[in-house]
Design an enzyme around this catalytic site. Sequence first.
Site, PDB file in Angstrom:
ATOM      1  N   GLY A 178      -2.305  -9.571  12.765  1.00 24.80           N
ATOM      2  CA  GLY A 178      -3.159  -7.990  12.759  1.00 24.80           C
ATOM      3  C   GLY A 178      -3.866  -7.615  11.740  1.00 24.80           C
ATOM      4  N   ALA A 197       0.002  -8.263  19.582  1.00 21.62           N
ATOM      5  CA  ALA A 197       1.219  -9.177  18.840  1.00 21.62           C
ATOM      6  C   ALA A 197       2.685  -9.069  19.690  1.00 21.62           C
ATOM      7  CB  ALA A 197       1.164  -7.746  17.695  1.00 21.62           C
ATOM      8  N   HIS A 229       0.734  -1.051  -0.206  1.00 24.04           N
ATOM      9  CA  HIS A 229      -0.486   0.315  -0.124  1.00 24.04           C
ATOM     10  C   HIS A 229       0.692   1.315   0.270  1.00 24.04           C
ATOM     11  CE1 HIS A 229      -3.625  -2.082   2.222  1.00 24.04           C
ATOM     12  NE2 HIS A 229      -3.439  -2.392   0.669  1.00 24.04           N
ATOM     13  N   LEU A 251      -5.169 -10.594  17.377  1.00 21.58           N
ATOM     14  CA  LEU A 251      -6.313  -9.718  18.688  1.00 21.58           C
ATOM     15  C   LEU A 251      -7.359 -10.798  18.448  1.00 21.58           C
ATOM     16  CD1 LEU A 251      -5.486  -7.379  21.398  1.00 21.58           C
ATOM     17  CD2 LEU A 251      -6.401  -6.196  20.197  1.00 21.58           C
ATOM     18  N   GLU A 252      -8.092 -10.776  17.981  1.00 21.38           N
ATOM     19  CA  GLU A 252      -9.245 -11.565  17.662  1.00 21.38           C
ATOM     20  C   GLU A 252      -9.289 -12.089  15.923  1.00 21.38           C
ATOM     21  OE1 GLU A 252     -11.756  -8.547  17.024  1.00 21.38           O
ATOM     22  OE2 GLU A 252     -11.726  -8.340  19.116  1.00 21.38           O
TER      23      GLU A 252
END
Length: 232
Positions: A173, A217, A107, A200-201
């Site tokens: 992440g 992380a 990106h 994280l989830e």
Amino acid sequence: MAKIVILTGAGISAESGLGTFRDKDGLWTKYDLNEVATPEGFAANPALVHEFYNARRKNCVEATPNAAHAALARLEQALPKGEVIIVTQNVDDLHERAGSRAVLHMHGELAGALCAACDHRWPAPAVMAPADPCPACGDPATRPDIVWFGEYPYHMETIWDLLRGCDLFVSIGTSGNVYPAAAFVQDADRAGADTLELNLEPSAGVSDFAEARFGPATDIVPAWVDEVLSRR
């Protein structure tokens, strides 16, 4: 060909103080993404876009790599050259500052400037403005070298080749909501790679991974790296 391809998203830099799209009080909440992260927004109000990215660039400079960035750098350095490649959706330079060298920024990067008129690229100054002339053509069409919504990410042919040739694909992440990165796990799986999500989830695409581990992380990435290196 890289044996381990690692995709990183905003979640790996969040603990360094760089917010994600979903942070309730972060920089992103102060702006309309259609106005600051699209070619149409830049055409309509380049001053606002530069204001936004000047703030992001300042935040990036003030941030420091965390234990997750350091662990990935340690993994790359411990294995033969070329065996570990990081493909990042992030536009910060925390991977590089932690010591990683094999990094593809799909990106773009906050540290880069791009001329919208002639495609010349150069290191971005701390503060950019609409009237800044391109050092190559002189046109005042400078913009951040960032891939905006609606634009095609960088390095995609290389990334697809890496995914189809790796032994292990790891996603760290990421939300699993943004394509084409959201499809990387499926591509790697079809090519026979093992797949792992560290997050994280659970992401939107967690069911596509063979294994998933959850937590901050800075905890789970170093633990995974230690595990990989213990088997070498």
